[in-house]
Design a protein around this motif. Structure first.
Motif, PDB file in Angstrom:
ATOM      1  N   ARG A  91       0.839  -1.205   0.000  1.00  0.00           N
ATOM      2  CA  ARG A  91       0.000   0.000   0.000  1.00  0.00           C
ATOM      3  C   ARG A  91       0.872   1.253   0.000  1.00  0.00           C
ATOM      4  O   ARG A  91       0.614   2.217  -0.736  1.00  0.00           O
ATOM      5  CB  ARG A  91      -0.920   0.008   1.223  1.00  0.00           C
ATOM      6  CG  ARG A  91      -1.915   1.187   1.218  1.00  0.00           C
ATOM      7  CD  ARG A  91      -2.662   1.302   2.529  1.00  0.00           C
ATOM      8  NE  ARG A  91      -3.487   0.136   2.792  1.00  0.00           N
ATOM      9  CZ  ARG A  91      -3.243  -0.751   3.760  1.00  0.00           C
ATOM     10  NH1 ARG A  91      -2.165  -0.585   4.546  1.00  0.00           N
ATOM     11  NH2 ARG A  91      -4.038  -1.764   3.959  1.00  0.00           N
ATOM     12  N   GLU A  92       1.933   1.260   0.818  1.00  0.00           N
ATOM     13  CA  GLU A  92       2.805   2.423   0.878  1.00  0.00           C
ATOM     14  C   GLU A  92       3.592   2.603  -0.418  1.00  0.00           C
ATOM     15  O   GLU A  92       3.893   3.736  -0.815  1.00  0.00           O
ATOM     16  CB  GLU A  92       3.756   2.306   2.071  1.00  0.00           C
ATOM     17  CG  GLU A  92       3.074   2.499   3.422  1.00  0.00           C
ATOM     18  CD  GLU A  92       2.280   3.807   3.465  1.00  0.00           C
ATOM     19  OE1 GLU A  92       2.852   4.855   3.118  1.00  0.00           O
ATOM     20  OE2 GLU A  92       1.086   3.769   3.822  1.00  0.00           O
ATOM     21  N   ALA A  93       3.941   1.482  -1.070  1.00  0.00           N
ATOM     22  CA  ALA A  93       4.645   1.593  -2.350  1.00  0.00           C
ATOM     23  C   ALA A  93       3.757   2.246  -3.397  1.00  0.00           C
ATOM     24  O   ALA A  93       4.224   3.036  -4.226  1.00  0.00           O
ATOM     25  CB  ALA A  93       5.098   0.211  -2.822  1.00  0.00           C
ATOM     26  N   VAL A  94       2.460   1.934  -3.381  1.00  0.00           N
ATOM     27  CA  VAL A  94       1.525   2.566  -4.306  1.00  0.00           C
ATOM     28  C   VAL A  94       1.277   4.015  -3.898  1.00  0.00           C
ATOM     29  O   VAL A  94       1.321   4.940  -4.720  1.00  0.00           O
ATOM     30  CB  VAL A  94       0.191   1.786  -4.354  1.00  0.00           C
ATOM     31  CG1 VAL A  94      -0.820   2.517  -5.245  1.00  0.00           C
ATOM     32  CG2 VAL A  94       0.413   0.374  -4.856  1.00  0.00           C
ATOM     33  N   ARG A  95       1.032   4.232  -2.609  1.00  0.00           N
ATOM     34  CA  ARG A  95       0.720   5.574  -2.115  1.00  0.00           C
ATOM     35  C   ARG A  95       1.873   6.536  -2.391  1.00  0.00           C
ATOM     36  O   ARG A  95       1.660   7.691  -2.767  1.00  0.00           O
ATOM     37  CB  ARG A  95       0.447   5.522  -0.606  1.00  0.00           C
ATOM     38  CG  ARG A  95      -0.175   6.809  -0.051  1.00  0.00           C
ATOM     39  CD  ARG A  95       0.030   6.904   1.465  1.00  0.00           C
ATOM     40  NE  ARG A  95      -0.380   5.713   2.167  1.00  0.00           N
ATOM     41  CZ  ARG A  95      -1.625   5.482   2.597  1.00  0.00           C
ATOM     42  NH1 ARG A  95      -2.589   6.350   2.362  1.00  0.00           N
ATOM     43  NH2 ARG A  95      -1.904   4.368   3.253  1.00  0.00           N
ATOM     44  N   GLY A  96       3.102   6.052  -2.233  1.00  0.00           N
ATOM     45  CA  GLY A  96       4.259   6.914  -2.424  1.00  0.00           C
ATOM     46  C   GLY A  96       4.711   7.046  -3.862  1.00  0.00           C
ATOM     47  O   GLY A  96       5.671   7.747  -4.142  1.00  0.00           O
ATOM     48  N   GLY A  97       4.045   6.342  -4.787  1.00  0.00           N
ATOM     49  CA  GLY A  97       4.378   6.468  -6.196  1.00  0.00           C
ATOM     50  C   GLY A  97       5.481   5.547  -6.666  1.00  0.00           C
ATOM     51  O   GLY A  97       5.873   5.587  -7.838  1.00  0.00           O
ATOM     52  N   ARG A  98       6.017   4.684  -5.786  1.00  0.00           N
ATOM     53  CA  ARG A  98       7.060   3.762  -6.222  1.00  0.00           C
ATOM     54  C   ARG A  98       6.494   2.680  -7.133  1.00  0.00           C
ATOM     55  O   ARG A  98       7.204   2.112  -7.959  1.00  0.00           O
ATOM     56  CB  ARG A  98       7.757   3.141  -5.007  1.00  0.00           C
ATOM     57  CG  ARG A  98       8.615   4.137  -4.249  1.00  0.00           C
ATOM     58  CD  ARG A  98       9.345   3.484  -3.093  1.00  0.00           C
ATOM     59  NE  ARG A  98       8.418   3.052  -2.052  1.00  0.00           N
ATOM     60  CZ  ARG A  98       8.480   1.902  -1.411  1.00  0.00           C
ATOM     61  NH1 ARG A  98       9.407   1.027  -1.721  1.00  0.00           N
ATOM     62  NH2 ARG A  98       7.614   1.589  -0.476  1.00  0.00           N
ATOM     63  N   LEU A  99       5.215   2.346  -6.957  1.00  0.00           N
ATOM     64  CA  LEU A  99       4.502   1.481  -7.895  1.00  0.00           C
ATOM     65  C   LEU A  99       3.504   2.362  -8.641  1.00  0.00           C
ATOM     66  O   LEU A  99       2.498   2.792  -8.079  1.00  0.00           O
ATOM     67  CB  LEU A  99       3.782   0.349  -7.156  1.00  0.00           C
ATOM     68  CG  LEU A  99       4.670  -0.794  -6.654  1.00  0.00           C
ATOM     69  CD1 LEU A  99       3.872  -1.769  -5.800  1.00  0.00           C
ATOM     70  CD2 LEU A  99       5.314  -1.530  -7.819  1.00  0.00           C
TER      71      LEU A  99
END
Length: 478
Positions: A30-38
């Motif tokens: 979720r954090e990877a998506v939220r932070g734009g890394r995914l």
């Protein structure tokens, strides 16, 4: 223990274990998506592939995916797999804007690295436990500057058996990778009065810069279909103390040095008192031909054999070795500063890993895996980009993709457009003025991506190299 997943340039660090593992994975994704890394639209690995990468149960990954689909972070459609949902992420009110992240490619096809996901963790851990249990107390002192005798003994046996190197433990010095070994040898050459070292016209900028930093001038040798033309050595002055070669598998061109030239370079060293520095960077990986024995076997008193665990295991181990002529050993030890520079436990572990047969088993498995990837690369290009000539594929972890003249820069940009990191051949060239004209090509490494990402990397590469309908040009984006 933290676990890391490096697919698509994203690291997921999962600290919880047991019942909390599903929550930890869900939060990390979720954090990877939220932070734009995914990024939106990114296709995630299958639950089976990600579970294998992380060493966890497939159901844990499937449940985490399902939770994030229900929350709207991911989408899952039959035939399309699991992807990041196309949504606008709004940062919390008052939150500071995150620092811009450096763009990372979807797929890294630059040469020089093995598949790090395949590092034999369990076998390495078992070898480390055995080595630590058996190690004498004195092993944890400052030690022999040549390195632990257990590792030097294991290497002497392995290199003799696998590469035809003539060595005994007293002539082996352990170093922290090839660059460290090369710097030590350059220091020795300078101390002996040499001011020039001959190098191959195609090679690594990093090595050329390192040599230049030690005060050595470089004399590039031309290249042709028989490999580096070492006959040019006879025209160099007496201040040329050594020649640096990749004779078993020239980097990056991928051809072995012709047997006549192998004999010629050894003859040059005997006549002049110079040294041949043999970089055997990927000696274990041969596919369509018999292994080319080490050049050092022709004259152990004039050839320095350098090898590392960087391609066979992992560059992060920082373990390399030099098999030296007898009159060079003490000079290298002096240049090293009289101390061991590699971690004792890693040296002991590698010694046990080799002695137990685990190293041979790992290399055999890796050879099979890389050959499959190479075959898939060749087949995909033959079908989808048939005008591209693929060379240098009988060995190693990379291939050279020949391009129409003047198109290399556009090809590198096209690859970046498809999310690929690849190297061009022209920057690897160091003889621009006469005999050897630089060729346009891509140097494509097939070692780095994990198995589950290889088909996606091939799709992106073929898209970058696909020809127009008339087959006369490559439609590179601007």
């Amino acid at each position: 223990m933290a676990r890391s997943w490096a697919t698509l340039g994203v690291d997921l660090h999962l600290e919880p274990t047991g019942p909390q593992l599903r929550r930890g994975l869900t939060d990390a994704l979720r954090e990877a998506v939220r932070g734009g890394r995914l990024a939106p639209g990114t296709r995630l690995p299958s639950s089976r592939s990600l579970a294998a990468d992380l060493g966890i149960a497939r159901n844990t990954v499937a449940d985490a995916y399902a939770d994030l689909v229900a929350e709207g972070w991911l989408t899952a459609r039959q035939g399309s797999g699991t992807r990041v949902a196309g949504r606008t992420v709004v940062p919390p009110t008052g939150a500071a804007a995150p620092p811009p992240e450096r763009h990372r490619p979807l797929y890294d096809l630059r040469p020089g690295s093995p598949d790090l996901a395949s590092f034999p963790r369990a076998e390495w851990l078992r070898a480390a436990r055995r080595a630590l249990t058996a190690a004498p107390s004195e092993a944890f002192g400052y030690g022999d500057p040549r390195g632990r005798v257990e590792l030097r003994t294991a290497l002497a046996g392995y290199l003799s058996r696998a590469r035809g190197v003539r060595a005994d433990p007293e002539r082996i010095v352990v170093c922290a990778g090839f660059a460290h070994g090369l710097r030590l040898l350059a220091t020795v050459l300078r101390a002996r009065g040499a001011h020039t070292i001959a190098v191959e016209s195609y090679g690594l900028d990093e090595h050329w810069r390192l040599l230049a930093s030690t005060g050595l001038a470089m004399a590039p040798l031309p290249f042709d279909e028989l490999g580096t033309d070492v006959r040019e050595l006879t025209g160099l002055g007496t201040g040329t103390g050594a020649v640096l070669l990749t004779p078993a598998h020239q980097f990056p061109m991928g051809v072995p040095l012709h047997h006549d030239r192998r004999a010629a370079v050894v003859d040059w060293a005997r006549r002049t008192g110079g040294l041949v520095l043999e970089d055997d960077y990927d000696g274990e990986f041969r596919y369509d031909r018999q292994p080319v024995g080490a050049l050092q076997g022709l004259d152990p008193d004039r050839v320095v054999h350098l090898g590392t665990a960087s391609k066979s295991l992992a560059p992060g181990l920082r373990l390399g070795w030099m098999v030296l002529p007898p009159d060079v050993v003490q000079d290298v030890v002096k240049a090293k500063g009289g101390v061991d520079t590699s971690g004792v436990l890693d040296q002991l572990t590698l010694a046990e890993f080799i002695a137990s047969g685990a190293y041979d088993r790992h290399v055999r498995a890796a050879r099979t895996r890389y050959r499959r990837r190479r075959d898939a690369l060749v087949a995909a290009l033959a079908e989808r980009a048939p005008a591209i000539r693929v060379t240098g594929i009988a060995a190693g972890l990379h291939a050279v993709l020949r391009l129409p003249p003047g198109t290399e820069g556009a090809a590198v940009r096209a690859a970046a457009y498809q999310g690929l990191a690849v190297d061009g051949l022209v920057p690897r060239h160091r003889h621009p003025d006469a005999v050897t004209e630089p060729l346009d090509a891509l140097v494509v490494g097939y070692g780095t991506p994990p198995d589950h990402a290889w088909s996606g990397a091939l799709d992106a590469l073929c898209a970058a190299l696909s020809f127009g309908a008339n087959g006369t040009g490559i439609p590179f984006p601007g």
